[in-house]
Design a protein around this motif. Structure first.
Motif, PDB file in Angstrom:
ATOM      1  N   VAL A   1      12.015 -38.544  -2.816  1.00  0.00           N
ATOM      2  CA  VAL A   1      10.868 -37.653  -3.242  1.00  0.00           C
ATOM      3  C   VAL A   1       9.185 -38.809  -3.428  1.00  0.00           C
ATOM      4  CG1 VAL A   1       9.457 -36.173  -5.216  1.00  0.00           C
ATOM      5  CG2 VAL A   1      12.027 -36.501  -4.624  1.00  0.00           C
ATOM      6  N   ASP A   2       8.168 -38.273  -3.076  1.00  0.00           N
ATOM      7  CA  ASP A   2       7.054 -38.911  -2.506  1.00  0.00           C
ATOM      8  C   ASP A   2       6.615 -38.202  -3.016  1.00  0.00           C
ATOM      9  OD1 ASP A   2       8.079 -40.855  -0.687  1.00  0.00           O
ATOM     10  OD2 ASP A   2       7.412 -39.620   1.034  1.00  0.00           O
ATOM     11  N   ALA A   3       5.633 -39.022  -4.284  1.00  0.00           N
ATOM     12  CA  ALA A   3       4.877 -37.953  -5.535  1.00  0.00           C
ATOM     13  C   ALA A   3       3.111 -38.146  -4.960  1.00  0.00           C
ATOM     14  CB  ALA A   3       5.193 -38.588  -6.870  1.00  0.00           C
ATOM     15  N   MET A   4       2.019 -37.016  -4.575  1.00  0.00           N
ATOM     16  CA  MET A   4       0.394 -37.572  -4.867  1.00  0.00           C
ATOM     17  C   MET A   4      -0.072 -37.881  -7.065  1.00  0.00           C
ATOM     18  SD  MET A   4      -0.056 -37.931  -2.081  1.00  0.00           S
ATOM     19  CE  MET A   4      -1.704 -38.128  -2.184  1.00  0.00           C
ATOM     20  N   VAL A   5       0.243 -39.258  -6.432  1.00  0.00           N
ATOM     21  CA  VAL A   5      -0.512 -39.715  -8.371  1.00  0.00           C
ATOM     22  C   VAL A   5      -1.731 -40.032  -8.137  1.00  0.00           C
ATOM     23  CG1 VAL A   5      -0.051 -40.374 -10.824  1.00  0.00           C
ATOM     24  CG2 VAL A   5       1.430 -39.120  -8.891  1.00  0.00           C
ATOM     25  N   LEU A   6      -2.656 -39.857  -8.538  1.00  0.00           N
ATOM     26  CA  LEU A   6      -4.188 -40.218  -9.087  1.00  0.00           C
ATOM     27  C   LEU A   6      -4.134 -41.252  -9.764  1.00  0.00           C
ATOM     28  CD1 LEU A   6      -6.300 -36.998 -10.218  1.00  0.00           C
ATOM     29  CD2 LEU A   6      -6.858 -37.908  -7.573  1.00  0.00           C
ATOM     30  N   GLU A   7      -4.589 -42.428  -9.186  1.00  0.00           N
ATOM     31  CA  GLU A   7      -5.398 -43.837  -9.210  1.00  0.00           C
ATOM     32  C   GLU A   7      -5.642 -44.150 -10.901  1.00  0.00           C
ATOM     33  OE1 GLU A   7      -4.292 -47.592  -9.297  1.00  0.00           O
ATOM     34  OE2 GLU A   7      -3.186 -46.170  -7.386  1.00  0.00           O
ATOM     35  N   ALA A   8      -6.551 -43.229 -11.124  1.00  0.00           N
ATOM     36  CA  ALA A   8      -7.117 -43.501 -12.504  1.00  0.00           C
ATOM     37  C   ALA A   8      -5.984 -42.890 -13.597  1.00  0.00           C
ATOM     38  CB  ALA A   8      -8.990 -42.975 -12.561  1.00  0.00           C
ATOM     39  N   ASN A   9      -5.291 -41.829 -12.754  1.00  0.00           N
ATOM     40  CA  ASN A   9      -4.385 -40.769 -13.982  1.00  0.00           C
ATOM     41  C   ASN A   9      -3.132 -41.975 -14.718  1.00  0.00           C
ATOM     42  OD1 ASN A   9      -3.325 -39.148 -15.828  1.00  0.00           O
ATOM     43  ND2 ASN A   9      -3.095 -37.733 -14.484  1.00  0.00           N
TER      44      ASN A   9
ATOM     45  N   GLN B   1      -1.980 -41.515 -18.090  1.00  0.00           N
ATOM     46  CA  GLN B   1      -0.597 -40.743 -18.271  1.00  0.00           C
ATOM     47  C   GLN B   1       0.094 -40.605 -17.576  1.00  0.00           C
ATOM     48  OE1 GLN B   1      -2.652 -37.296 -20.730  1.00  0.00           O
ATOM     49  NE2 GLN B   1      -0.693 -37.314 -21.412  1.00  0.00           N
ATOM     50  N   ALA B   2      -0.329 -39.866 -16.337  1.00  0.00           N
ATOM     51  CA  ALA B   2       0.619 -39.685 -15.520  1.00  0.00           C
ATOM     52  C   ALA B   2       1.079 -40.665 -14.408  1.00  0.00           C
ATOM     53  CB  ALA B   2      -0.019 -38.943 -13.995  1.00  0.00           C
ATOM     54  N   HIS B   3       0.794 -42.427 -14.433  1.00  0.00           N
ATOM     55  CA  HIS B   3       1.412 -42.767 -14.333  1.00  0.00           C
ATOM     56  C   HIS B   3       3.244 -43.477 -15.583  1.00  0.00           C
ATOM     57  CE1 HIS B   3      -1.927 -44.879 -12.168  1.00  0.00           C
ATOM     58  NE2 HIS B   3      -1.792 -43.886 -11.614  1.00  0.00           N
ATOM     59  N   HIS B   4       2.668 -43.128 -16.707  1.00  0.00           N
ATOM     60  CA  HIS B   4       4.427 -43.105 -17.294  1.00  0.00           C
ATOM     61  C   HIS B   4       5.021 -42.036 -17.553  1.00  0.00           C
ATOM     62  CE1 HIS B   4       1.910 -46.884 -19.360  1.00  0.00           C
ATOM     63  NE2 HIS B   4       0.541 -46.020 -19.763  1.00  0.00           N
ATOM     64  N   THR B   5       4.810 -40.831 -17.226  1.00  0.00           N
ATOM     65  CA  THR B   5       4.906 -39.487 -16.914  1.00  0.00           C
ATOM     66  C   THR B   5       6.061 -40.004 -15.927  1.00  0.00           C
ATOM     67  OG1 THR B   5       3.455 -38.289 -17.923  1.00  0.00           O
ATOM     68  CG2 THR B   5       4.945 -37.222 -16.543  1.00  0.00           C
ATOM     69  N   TRP B   6       5.029 -40.579 -14.730  1.00  0.00           N
ATOM     70  CA  TRP B   6       6.418 -39.831 -13.901  1.00  0.00           C
ATOM     71  C   TRP B   6       7.264 -41.532 -13.595  1.00  0.00           C
ATOM     72  CZ3 TRP B   6       6.498 -37.141  -9.687  1.00  0.00           C
ATOM     73  CH2 TRP B   6       5.342 -36.142  -9.184  1.00  0.00           C
ATOM     74  N   ALA B   7       7.032 -42.549 -14.309  1.00  0.00           N
ATOM     75  CA  ALA B   7       7.749 -43.883 -14.284  1.00  0.00           C
ATOM     76  C   ALA B   7       9.000 -43.672 -15.521  1.00  0.00           C
ATOM     77  CB  ALA B   7       7.636 -45.071 -15.139  1.00  0.00           C
TER      78      ALA B   7
ATOM     79  N   THR C   1      10.070 -41.023 -15.663  1.00  0.00           N
ATOM     80  CA  THR C   1      11.182 -39.876 -14.576  1.00  0.00           C
ATOM     81  C   THR C   1      11.801 -40.405 -13.744  1.00  0.00           C
ATOM     82  OG1 THR C   1       9.983 -38.691 -13.821  1.00  0.00           O
ATOM     83  CG2 THR C   1      10.743 -38.065 -15.667  1.00  0.00           C
ATOM     84  N   GLY C   2      12.259 -41.706 -13.628  1.00  0.00           N
ATOM     85  CA  GLY C   2      12.924 -42.631 -12.144  1.00  0.00           C
ATOM     86  C   GLY C   2      11.897 -42.882 -11.504  1.00  0.00           C
ATOM     87  N   TYR C   3      10.494 -42.856 -11.706  1.00  0.00           N
ATOM     88  CA  TYR C   3       9.597 -42.945  -9.856  1.00  0.00           C
ATOM     89  C   TYR C   3       9.390 -44.233 -10.107  1.00  0.00           C
ATOM     90  CZ  TYR C   3      10.386 -37.932  -8.760  1.00  0.00           C
ATOM     91  OH  TYR C   3      10.876 -36.979  -8.170  1.00  0.00           O
ATOM     92  N   HIS C   4       8.707 -44.947  -9.341  1.00  0.00           N
ATOM     93  CA  HIS C   4       8.100 -46.530  -9.178  1.00  0.00           C
ATOM     94  C   HIS C   4       6.511 -46.120  -8.319  1.00  0.00           C
ATOM     95  CE1 HIS C   4      10.697 -46.949  -6.020  1.00  0.00           C
ATOM     96  NE2 HIS C   4      10.021 -47.697  -5.222  1.00  0.00           N
ATOM     97  N   ARG C   5       5.946 -46.989  -7.994  1.00  0.00           N
ATOM     98  CA  ARG C   5       4.737 -47.203  -7.597  1.00  0.00           C
ATOM     99  C   ARG C   5       5.194 -47.757  -6.190  1.00  0.00           C
ATOM    100  NH1 ARG C   5      -0.859 -48.031  -9.426  1.00  0.00           N
ATOM    101  NH2 ARG C   5      -1.940 -49.096  -7.759  1.00  0.00           N
ATOM    102  N   GLU C   6       4.576 -47.763  -5.014  1.00  0.00           N
ATOM    103  CA  GLU C   6       4.149 -48.328  -3.745  1.00  0.00           C
ATOM    104  C   GLU C   6       3.069 -48.457  -3.095  1.00  0.00           C
ATOM    105  OE1 GLU C   6       7.088 -46.742  -0.689  1.00  0.00           O
ATOM    106  OE2 GLU C   6       8.318 -46.778  -0.994  1.00  0.00           O
ATOM    107  N   ASP C   7       2.847 -50.176  -3.440  1.00  0.00           N
ATOM    108  CA  ASP C   7       1.958 -50.532  -3.683  1.00  0.00           C
ATOM    109  C   ASP C   7       1.263 -50.484  -1.684  1.00  0.00           C
ATOM    110  OD1 ASP C   7       0.606 -50.209  -6.041  1.00  0.00           O
ATOM    111  OD2 ASP C   7       1.486 -52.360  -6.158  1.00  0.00           O
ATOM    112  N   HIS C   8       2.326 -50.842  -1.091  1.00  0.00           N
ATOM    113  CA  HIS C   8       1.427 -51.373   0.023  1.00  0.00           C
ATOM    114  C   HIS C   8       1.842 -49.957   1.621  1.00  0.00           C
ATOM    115  CE1 HIS C   8       6.633 -49.804   0.067  1.00  0.00           C
ATOM    116  NE2 HIS C   8       6.507 -50.124   1.227  1.00  0.00           N
TER     117      HIS C   8
END
Length: 141
Positions: A106-114, A116-122, A124-131
């Motif tokens: 699953v790929d998710a679109m998450v606003l960089e400045a949000n 609160q959303a980063h914590h929610t996604w993390a 639930t097992g998702y991680h950020r891909e900075d590349h």
């Protein structure tokens, strides 16, 4: 969460969903209008998932699958219902849909400045891909 009901949106839900996103979602999309949501629901009637509690809309997620990628968009929970497991329940429903369709990731679109959303996604097992970076080109004015 036994009082939470998750279902697929219908064309009759569009105005309610648009009002909900204005109150509960961060940011806007070029497709946040009646025509955009109608096109989504018409093309893929199972993509827009709604979480309802006591007959009221409490959360949404778009679980889109194009045969190649599973994409999650517009995960939003009403401010009065946050931190009650609704986002997790919506993502679980989306992931079940993706698995049934043969999806692999699953790929998710998450606003960089949000933040609160980063914590929610993390959580639930998702991680950020900075590349990766998103590149866009609007097709309409």
């Amino acid at each position: 969460m036994s009082d939470l009901h998750i279902r697929c949106a219908t064309l009759a839900d569009i105005d309610t969903v648009l009002r909900f996103w204005r109150e509960a979602a961060e940011g806007t999309s070029i497709s946040d209008d009646h025509a955009g949501v109608a096109a989504l629901v018409t093309r893929d009637p199972e993509a827009l998932l709604l979480a309802e509690r006591d007959g009221a809309l409490a959360g949404t997620v778009i679980a889109g699958f194009d045969g190649w990628r599973c994409s999650a968009y517009r995960l939003a929970v009403h401010p009065d219902h946050r931190r009650q497991g609704i986002a997790s329940a919506l993502l679980e429903a989306a992931e079940q849909r993706f698995a049934a369709l043969g999806g692999r990731r699953v790929d998710a679109m998450v606003l960089e400045a949000n933040e609160q959303a980063h914590h929610t996604w993390a959580a639930t097992g998702y991680h950020r891909e900075d590349h990766w970076r998103r590149w866009v080109k609007p097709l309409a004015d």
